[in-house]
Design a protein around this motif. Structure first.
Motif, PDB file in Angstrom:
ATOM      1  N   ALA A  39       0.847  -1.190   0.000  1.00 46.23           N
ATOM      2  CA  ALA A  39       0.000   0.000   0.000  1.00 46.23           C
ATOM      3  C   ALA A  39       0.880   1.236   0.000  1.00 46.23           C
ATOM      4  O   ALA A  39       2.066   1.197   0.370  1.00 46.23           O
ATOM      5  CB  ALA A  39      -0.925   0.003   1.214  1.00 46.23           C
TER       6      ALA A  39
ATOM      7  N   GLN B 297       0.894   4.531   1.909  1.00 49.22           N
ATOM      8  CA  GLN B 297       0.303   5.011   3.159  1.00 49.22           C
ATOM      9  C   GLN B 297       0.547   6.500   3.316  1.00 49.22           C
ATOM     10  O   GLN B 297       1.672   6.982   3.185  1.00 49.22           O
ATOM     11  CB  GLN B 297       0.897   4.245   4.342  1.00 49.22           C
ATOM     12  N   GLU B 298      -0.538   7.233   3.609  1.00 46.36           N
ATOM     13  CA  GLU B 298      -0.432   8.653   3.922  1.00 46.36           C
ATOM     14  C   GLU B 298      -0.202   8.795   5.421  1.00 46.36           C
ATOM     15  O   GLU B 298      -1.033   8.365   6.234  1.00 46.36           O
ATOM     16  CB  GLU B 298      -1.685   9.398   3.489  1.00 46.36           C
ATOM     17  N   THR B 299       0.897   9.408   5.802  1.00 47.60           N
ATOM     18  CA  THR B 299       1.283   9.460   7.203  1.00 47.60           C
ATOM     19  C   THR B 299       0.834  10.729   7.914  1.00 47.60           C
ATOM     20  O   THR B 299       0.686  10.724   9.139  1.00 47.60           O
ATOM     21  CB  THR B 299       2.812   9.346   7.317  1.00 47.60           C
TER      22      THR B 299
ATOM     23  N   TYR C  72       4.264  10.433   2.525  1.00 47.93           N
ATOM     24  CA  TYR C  72       3.765   9.155   2.007  1.00 47.93           C
ATOM     25  C   TYR C  72       4.847   8.100   2.182  1.00 47.93           C
ATOM     26  O   TYR C  72       6.053   8.385   2.106  1.00 47.93           O
ATOM     27  CB  TYR C  72       3.359   9.269   0.533  1.00 47.93           C
ATOM     28  N   ARG C  73       4.375   6.872   2.406  1.00 45.74           N
ATOM     29  CA  ARG C  73       5.278   5.760   2.680  1.00 45.74           C
ATOM     30  C   ARG C  73       4.779   4.530   1.926  1.00 45.74           C
ATOM     31  O   ARG C  73       3.596   4.178   2.014  1.00 45.74           O
ATOM     32  CB  ARG C  73       5.325   5.482   4.174  1.00 45.74           C
TER      33      ARG C  73
ATOM     34  N   ILE D 138       4.517   0.653   1.594  1.00 48.76           N
ATOM     35  CA  ILE D 138       4.539  -0.463   2.531  1.00 48.76           C
ATOM     36  C   ILE D 138       4.514  -1.767   1.743  1.00 48.76           C
ATOM     37  O   ILE D 138       3.740  -1.923   0.793  1.00 48.76           O
ATOM     38  CB  ILE D 138       3.339  -0.395   3.495  1.00 48.76           C
TER      39      ILE D 138
ATOM     40  N   ARG E  29       8.365  -0.710   5.682  1.00 50.60           N
ATOM     41  CA  ARG E  29       8.611   0.365   4.729  1.00 50.60           C
ATOM     42  C   ARG E  29       9.612  -0.075   3.670  1.00 50.60           C
ATOM     43  O   ARG E  29      10.622  -0.719   3.978  1.00 50.60           O
ATOM     44  CB  ARG E  29       9.134   1.593   5.468  1.00 50.60           C
TER      45      ARG E  29
END
Length: 430
Positions: free
Chosen positions: A20, A22-24, A31-32, A34, A40
């Motif tokens: 995914a 991911q919005e942190t 954004y990260r 995964i 990460r």
């Protein structure tokens, strides 16, 4: 001699829904990416950090992240490490994007698991055919294949990603799997360019598709009135009037604060998307009329009030600042009512066409309002839109039909000026 890798069968390949983006909410790492284990992906995190250092906005990281997630899912399905990918992998991936259908994701509110497993042919039942022109707007509907612009963007992102890691000597990476075009492998680009001529666009990537240049589409005035009438609240009417009068991007106007509106001077301040510079834009009087009506009703219901508070809020509790996705959902509901497929960016094109068609509005002023870097970008709005071309063509055929059906005595002989004959005989010109 190296043996070629066996060609995989891409016809039945389905991109797995693993991993995914991911919005942190962290400005240091917006954004990260995964992996399936929830960890990460460090090569992407390092690339994003370099982009942030070069003042790249978070929206660009999100766009790049979606392309990288698609590539990583392909590598995970093939069992290929990211730094061991070869050009055959990149070739097969771009070929799959060209020929395969896009994955259809089920909305958690509207579709169940059974409909998510339904074939694409059954899901499209009752809907207009993909890529067919919309009967209201004339714009093509979203197709089942990846658009050429999407594939071109993906190829550019992946090629620059691998170029970045080649400079760092990351992992065991030895070659960029997304090579340059064969015509540019050995020679410098534009090596024999004549300085008196303009630079022609070149295809940098070997697997980069040709993207047709699309003319900006505006909303005609009569259609704009229908869109405006389909809105449900004063907030949406104020937003629509602001977008179509200022020419600001949708996200720029949505991030405005209460202190940024100056009704006495008819100005709204926005932060530009690219340069992050603050700029005041002129707006129409009806924008502030609808804005005041919305604010009075919202404040009476308990919406936070203050100069530093956001200008736009949701219509229901709990009160939250209105973001782009909620505004887009509002416009999608309008399209469902009108059976159209207008976009929020079409409002910016509409504002640009209106300003450029004003004979007393200089093109340099329009360029400044739209925050275009080059004047050539603004000049695109000087060309007639597709609607105007179609109307002119239909009017031409109508005139030809009237001339064909006119009595012989009303049609002057070739070489005679109809206006001169009208003045000579005291009649009207043909």
């Amino acid at each position: 001699m190296l043996e070629p890798r066996p060609v995989s069968d891409l016809k039945d390949f389905v991109l797995p829904e693993v991993g995914a983006l991911q919005e942190t909410g962290d400005p240091w790492e917006p954004y990260r990416l995964i992996d399936p284990a929830g960890e990460r992906v460090e090569p992407v995190a390092l690339y994003f950090r370099d982009l942030l250092a070069s003042s790249t906005p978070a929206s660009t990281l999100r766009s790049y992240g979606n392309d990288l997630l698609r590539w990583w899912r392909y590598l995970w399905a093939k069992g290929v490490p990211w730094d061991r990918a070869i050009r055959e992998d990149a070739r097969d991936f771009m070929l799959w994007m060209q020929l395969a259908d896009k994955p259809v994701r089920a909305h958690w509110r509207r579709r169940g698991e059974e409909e998510a497993r339904m074939p694409a042919s059954r899901r499209q039942a009752g809907k207009p055919p993909a890529s067919s022109p919309n009967p209201v707007t004339g714009k093509p509907t979203i197709g089942t294949k990846y658009a050429a612009s999407t594939r071109a963007h993906c190829e550019t992102v992946l090629r620059t990603f691998y170029d970045f890691h080649l400079e760092l000597n990351s992992g065991s990476l030895l070659v960029n799997p997304f090579p340059l075009d064969r015509t540019r492998r050995r020679n410098r680009a534009n090596a024999h360019h004549n300085p008196m001529d303009e630079f022609e666009p070149t295809r940098a990537g070997r697997y980069r598709p040709k993207v047709p240049e699309r003319a900006p589409r505006r909303i005609p005035d009569e259609k704009y009135a229908e869109v405006f009438a389909a809105l449900r609240s004063d907030r949406d009417r104020a937003l629509l009037a602001g977008w179509v009068s200022t020419g600001a991007r949708a996200s720029e106007l949505l991030t405005a604060k209460e202190r940024d509106t100056l009704p006495g001077q008819q100005l709204i301040g926005v932060i530009r998307k690219g340069t992050q510079a603050y700029q005041q834009l002129p707006a129409s009087p009806d924008t502030f009329v609808w804005l005041r009506l919305y604010q009075e009703a919202a404040w009476s219901q308990g919406v936070p009030r203050g100069r530093t508070q956001p200008l736009w809020w949701t219509l229901r509790r709990p009160w939250r600042p209105l973001n782009y996705h909620a505004a887009r959902a509002m416009f999608v509901r309008v399209n469902e009512v009108l059976r159209s497929n207008w976009t929020l960016h079409d409002l910016r094109h509409t504002a640009a066409y209106r300003m450029t068609n004003d004979p007393e509005m200089q093109l340099a002023y329009v360029q400044h309002i739209l925050a275009h870097r080059h004047l050539t970008t603004t000049q695109k709005y000087l060309t007639p839109s597709q609607d105007e071309v179609i109307q002119a063509g239909l009017a031409h055929h109508a005139r030809r039909e009237r001339m064909r059906n006119a009595p012989p005595m009303e049609v002057p002989a070739p070489g005679y000026n109809p206006e001169s004959l009208g003045i000579l005989f005291g009649g009207t010109s043909a």
